[in-house]
Design an enzyme around this catalytic site. Structure first.
Site, PDB file in Angstrom:
ATOM      1  N   TRP A 130      77.694  40.142  27.476  1.00 51.02           N
ATOM      2  CA  TRP A 130      79.031  40.501  26.984  1.00 51.02           C
ATOM      3  C   TRP A 130      79.891  39.285  26.689  1.00 51.02           C
ATOM      4  CZ3 TRP A 130      83.261  38.854  29.754  1.00 51.02           C
ATOM      5  CH2 TRP A 130      83.048  38.465  31.084  1.00 51.02           C
ATOM      6  N   ASN A 143      90.406  50.307  17.284  1.00 52.92           N
ATOM      7  CA  ASN A 143      90.078  50.404  18.706  1.00 52.92           C
ATOM      8  C   ASN A 143      88.758  51.136  18.964  1.00 52.92           C
ATOM      9  OD1 ASN A 143      90.770  50.145  21.603  1.00 52.92           O
ATOM     10  ND2 ASN A 143      90.817  52.375  21.498  1.00 52.92           N
ATOM     11  N   TRP A 203      97.754  50.397  30.432  1.00 55.90           N
ATOM     12  CA  TRP A 203      96.460  49.691  30.520  1.00 55.90           C
ATOM     13  C   TRP A 203      96.650  48.198  30.298  1.00 55.90           C
ATOM     14  CZ3 TRP A 203      91.530  50.481  31.995  1.00 55.90           C
ATOM     15  CH2 TRP A 203      90.565  49.565  31.549  1.00 55.90           C
ATOM     16  N   TRP A 209      69.248  39.381  30.015  1.00 58.94           N
ATOM     17  CA  TRP A 209      69.868  39.337  28.692  1.00 58.94           C
ATOM     18  C   TRP A 209      68.934  38.649  27.689  1.00 58.94           C
ATOM     19  CZ3 TRP A 209      73.776  42.453  28.652  1.00 58.94           C
ATOM     20  CH2 TRP A 209      74.660  42.542  29.738  1.00 58.94           C
ATOM     21  N   GLU A 220      98.248  53.517  27.114  1.00 59.47           N
ATOM     22  CA  GLU A 220      97.636  52.274  26.657  1.00 59.47           C
ATOM     23  C   GLU A 220      98.531  51.067  26.952  1.00 59.47           C
ATOM     24  OE1 GLU A 220      96.464  52.864  22.607  1.00 59.47           O
ATOM     25  OE2 GLU A 220      94.855  54.242  23.170  1.00 59.47           O
ATOM     26  N   TRP A 244      85.739  44.111  27.496  1.00 50.79           N
ATOM     27  CA  TRP A 244      84.320  43.781  27.347  1.00 50.79           C
ATOM     28  C   TRP A 244      83.553  44.102  28.623  1.00 50.79           C
ATOM     29  CZ3 TRP A 244      80.988  42.744  23.533  1.00 50.79           C
ATOM     30  CH2 TRP A 244      81.511  42.475  22.276  1.00 50.79           C
TER      31      TRP A 244
END
Length: 451
Positions: free
Chosen positions: A349, A331, A268, A296, A265, A372
């Site tokens: 988003w 998370n 990441w 959307w 992580e 996102w």
């Protein structure tokens, strides 16, 4: 007396393992400065939760500096202009800073380097963003090969010690932190923040020590919102109260699935910075341009219900209320609430990204946008849009009962067998059924694919 050196602080509010501060201290007297620049980030100026954290972290850093015979200088305005003005006032011969990779800070660094002697140092990431590249010399767009390459190139990450600071002959003018009004007034929505967090470097070190003691359990516990299985280090890393090198080094003698998962992580986090380096508008544009045509929906009432934690899905509502009350969100639950907004409600988003930006104390340009776009299926390394999380299934799978009871107190007395999906009349009705939401999302995706 030797001319002073300015240290320009942004998201690097610490004394230990701070390369810019360390280098400046070796060159002469040091003037640490933070400039509150609300104009450069444009629509992504700091949100309310970030401003709350910033106030307390700056206050903590100033106390630490004063204990060492130094202090923090505060200025407000355009960062480049204020730093150049400060250099003229003090006769400073150099400005030291850590590299930052948000597009507005990269532009500011370029402008400042054209007007003054700017020394930029690495220190916010495991390796400098942009240095880990494919065999063809390109930036990675997929996490897994990036992570493998980074591990091969990883330096020792031995943290720098706290520097010995020398004060300038005369301190320049400084704003009063209170005059910046970073804290909420009426209503004071940050009461829960005080219970959840103590910003500052000393508290960050204590939290790292606490996490290191049970990091071996991280892989098993990180997905269970009802227990304290997260590191809760994300705001510490975002604000630079800890360096990522300190965190990596603290786990150097530990092994196991939990530690390896957590290291992944941290990698990441580096990966997301490489993404915004390659695509500076990633916060505002679909990487997958086909989604520019996606149908959307913008139902204001449904968006308001999502923000307020009143969707009728206990796990979603618990998450959104935790976010509002504490400025942080577990998370696993982040993914659940994001998927619900995008897939069940068919909301772009970017609406969710902006809400997180305003309400998270750890709202990071790279992490927020990349995560996102990952959930929405629009990003560089992403799940498919057709992967639609079932909130009720997720709640059961990850044993979220006690988590729901804490953040949705009206369900405190509901038994385990009903807590994830309370019967009609026990809780507010669902704003959309799971099957209905799923089928509508898949239909919208088919419409996109068929043009």
């Amino acid at each position: 007396m030797t001319a002073p050196q300015i240290v320009w602080l942004r998201r690097d509010l610490r004394l230990v393992d701070q390369p810019a501060l360390f280098a400046a201290a070796e060159s002469g007297p040091v003037i640490p400065v933070y400039v509150l620049d609300d104009e450069r980030p444009g629509e992504h100026r700091m949100g309310g939760a970030q401003r709350w954290w910033l106030h307390h972290s700056l206050a903590s850093l100033d106390r630490s500096l004063r204990e060492r015979g130094s202090r923090l200088v505060l200025r407000r305005g355009d960062a480049v202009q204020e730093l150049c003005r400060l250099a003229e006032e003090t006769g400073a011969k150099g400005i030291h800073a850590l590299h930052h990779y948000e597009p507005w800070w990269r532009k500011a660094e370029s402008e400042l380097a054209g007007r003054f002697e700017l020394h930029l140092h690495d220190g916010n990431y495991l390796v400098p963003p942009g240095t880990v590249r494919t065999g063809a010399g390109e930036l990675y767009r997929i996490y897994t090969p990036f992570a493998k390459a980074l591990r091969r190139e990883l330096p020792s990450l031995e943290p720098l010690p706290e520097p010995q600071l020398t004060a300038p002959a005369k301190w320049p003018r400084s704003d009063r932190l209170e005059d910046w009004r970073l804290l909420p007034t009426t209503p004071d929505w940050a009461g829960g923040f005080v219970e959840a967090w103590t910003p500052g470097e000393n508290a960050a070190k204590a939290q790292l020590e606490q996490f290191a003691d049970h990091a071996d359990r991280y892989a098993d516990e990180r997905n269970l919102p009802s227990i304290e299985g997260s590191s809760r280090l994300s705001p510490r890393l975002h604000w630079g109260e800890l360096s990522v090198g300190q965190v990596w080094h603290a786990l150097a003698d530990r092994s196991g699935a939990g530690v390896d998962t957590f290291r992944g992580e941290l990698i990441w986090r580096d990966f997301t910075q490489n993404v915004i380096l390659a695509f500076p508008d990633y916060q505002t544009r679909n990487y997958g341009e086909a989604f520019d045509r996606f149908p959307w929906r913008y139902d204001k009432g449904e968006i308001r219900a999502w923000r307020q934690g009143r969707t009728g899905y206990p796990i979603v509502d618990a998450g959104m209320r935790q976010l509002w009350q504490s400025g942080w969100l577990h998370n696993r639950v982040r993914m659940i609430v994001a998927s619900f907004l995008i897939k069940h409600l068919l909301v772009d988003w970017r609406v969710g990204e902006r809400w997180f930006w305003d309400t998270l104390v750890d709202a990071d340009c790279g992490n927020n946008a990349v995560n996102w776009q990952w959930v929405s299926g629009t990003g560089v390394d992403t799940q498919l849009f057709t992967r639609i999380m079932a909130p009720l299934t997720q709640s059961v799978k990850f044993d979220a009962g006690d988590y729901i009871r804490r953040w949705v107190p009206e369900l405190a007395d509901v038994p385990d067998r009903l807590i994830h999906d309370p019967p009609a009349g026990t809780y507010i009705p669902k704003i959309i059924g799971h099957r209905e939401g799923r089928e509508r999302a898949l239909a919208a995706y088919r419409q996109l694919r068929t043009g």
